[in-house]
Design an enzyme around this catalytic site. Structure first.
Site, PDB file in Angstrom:
ATOM      1  CE  LYS A 114      29.223  29.020  55.281  1.00  0.00           C
ATOM      2  NZ  LYS A 114      29.619  29.479  53.966  1.00  0.00           N
ATOM      3  CE  LYS A 196      35.233  20.746  54.658  1.00  0.00           C
ATOM      4  NZ  LYS A 196      33.937  21.373  54.592  1.00  0.00           N
ATOM      5  CE  LYS A 199      37.281  31.754  52.333  1.00  0.00           C
ATOM      6  NZ  LYS A 199      36.136  31.558  53.083  1.00  0.00           N
TER       7      LYS A 199
END
Ligand code: TRP
Length: 338
Positions: A114, A196, A199
């Protein structure tokens, strides 16, 4: 015999999309028949990456709540709540942070990933590193046995098991059962561009999208890139439209569009029209319920308030045992008792 407990949560960092619905929420709904379910909105978790601009967390929380109910979570059977309305999660997070080795957290794959993905954000924070500790508190404070999550969450679940075990070992207590992940058998939903649905890729169909928007999004979806003209033959497997047909269409329709694509007997527009109809049928009842609920925000808040109250009672019982095990002053009743 009392039912085993299931718990899961969704982070309040964006509107709910079709991928979340098919991949998670529908499964949560199904689990209500067999388990004592706790489902919640993780608004504090949204701050771990969104602390610099928390302005959308409230709206995301409201969107998740309305969709939870519209999709079929039943407040009479499940405990539906908001993380920040149960402050005991924060207390347990603090106590667990004392016993969690740094190395365990630094090794979680999502931690580095991340940080790489969200380079524009400064994620070298204490809170972000502690994400799995907070998640652990969320789960074990209810003694949840099963946690329905996607495969990407399995490393977090493993940490939860390790922290629970370490607590029990350190304080010679049997306070926390080790939670198990419950992998959903649902397929990953592809987004409008074939990646995939997410958002962050801007390729999602949201439950809050009006039907016209959903129709337009599907009508302009990517198909087999090699099929440029109507007369070109295509390979359905290379078309994200076909991937969505696999989820929303009947076997007959699947065969019809696959054959039609391979032989160029049908065009992409016709193929998409069938998908649009089926997505509409799938979302129709949810849209209807959403419309009813959106006009009664008090009712939704009431559900969250009652659910959180139920959750607090269970969490407080656990905290009482935790404080005792750790040799802290028993504070039964928490702030209510003051
Ligand atoms: N980390 C989860 C996600 O991103 C959300 C979450 C927070 C969660 N706390 C949880 C999931 C507890 C299951 C149990 O999807």
């Amino acid at each position: 015999m009392s039912k085993e407990r299931v718990l899961s949560g969704m982070q309040a960092s964006g509107k709910l999309h079709l991928g979340n619905l098919v991949g998670a929420l529908k499964n949560w709904v199904a689990l209500q028949d067999r388990y004592d379910c706790f489902y919640f909105i993780a608004d504090w978790h949204a701050l771990t990456t969104g602390y610099a601009d928390p302005s959308s967390i409230k709206d995301s929380t409201a969107d998740l709540l309305v969709n939870f109910i519209a999709a079929g979570l039943d407040p009479d059977r499940s405990t539906i709540f908001i993380q920040s309305m149960v402050p005991q999660h924060a207390e347990l997070h603090l106590l667990l942070s004392m016993i969690t080795p740094l190395g365990w957290l630094e090794r979680v794959p999502t931690y580095k990933e991340k940080q790489e993905q969200l380079k524009e954000k400064d994620l070298a924070t204490y809170g972000f590193l502690g994400y799995p500790v907070l998640q652990t508190a969320d789960i074990i404070i209810y003694g949840a046995k099963y946690v329905p999550v996607g495969i990407d969450q399995m490393p977090h679940l493993e940490i939860s098991r390790e922290i629970a075990r370490r607590f029990n070992h350190l304080y010679a207590a049997e306070v926390f059962p080790e939670p198990e992940g419950l992998l959903t058998e649902f397929p990953k939903v592809v987004g409008l561009d074939g990646r995939k649905m997410s958002k962050s890729y801007d390729n999602a169909v949201y439950l809050s999208d009006a039907p016209e928007i959903v129709e337009q999004k599907i009508r302009t979806m990517v198909t087999d890139p090699a099929r440029k003209r109507r007369t070109d033959k295509g390979d359905p497997e290379l078309s994200p439209v076909y991937q969505l047909h696999k989820i929303f269409s009947t076997k007959e329709e699947l065969e019809f569009v696959a054959h039609g694509c391979r032989t160029a007997e049908i065009g992409c527009i016709e193929c998409k029209k069938i998908l649009i109809k089926n997505v509409f049928d799938y979302l129709g009842p949810i849209w209807k319920k959403r419309n009813e609920l959106v006009s009664s925000p008090d009712m939704l808040m009431d559900i969250a308030r009652k659910g959180s109250e139920k959750a607090r009672a269970v969490a407080e019982e656990t905290m009482d045992r935790v404080r005792k095990s750790m040799g802290l002053v028993s504070n039964k009743g928490g702030r209510d008792a003051v």
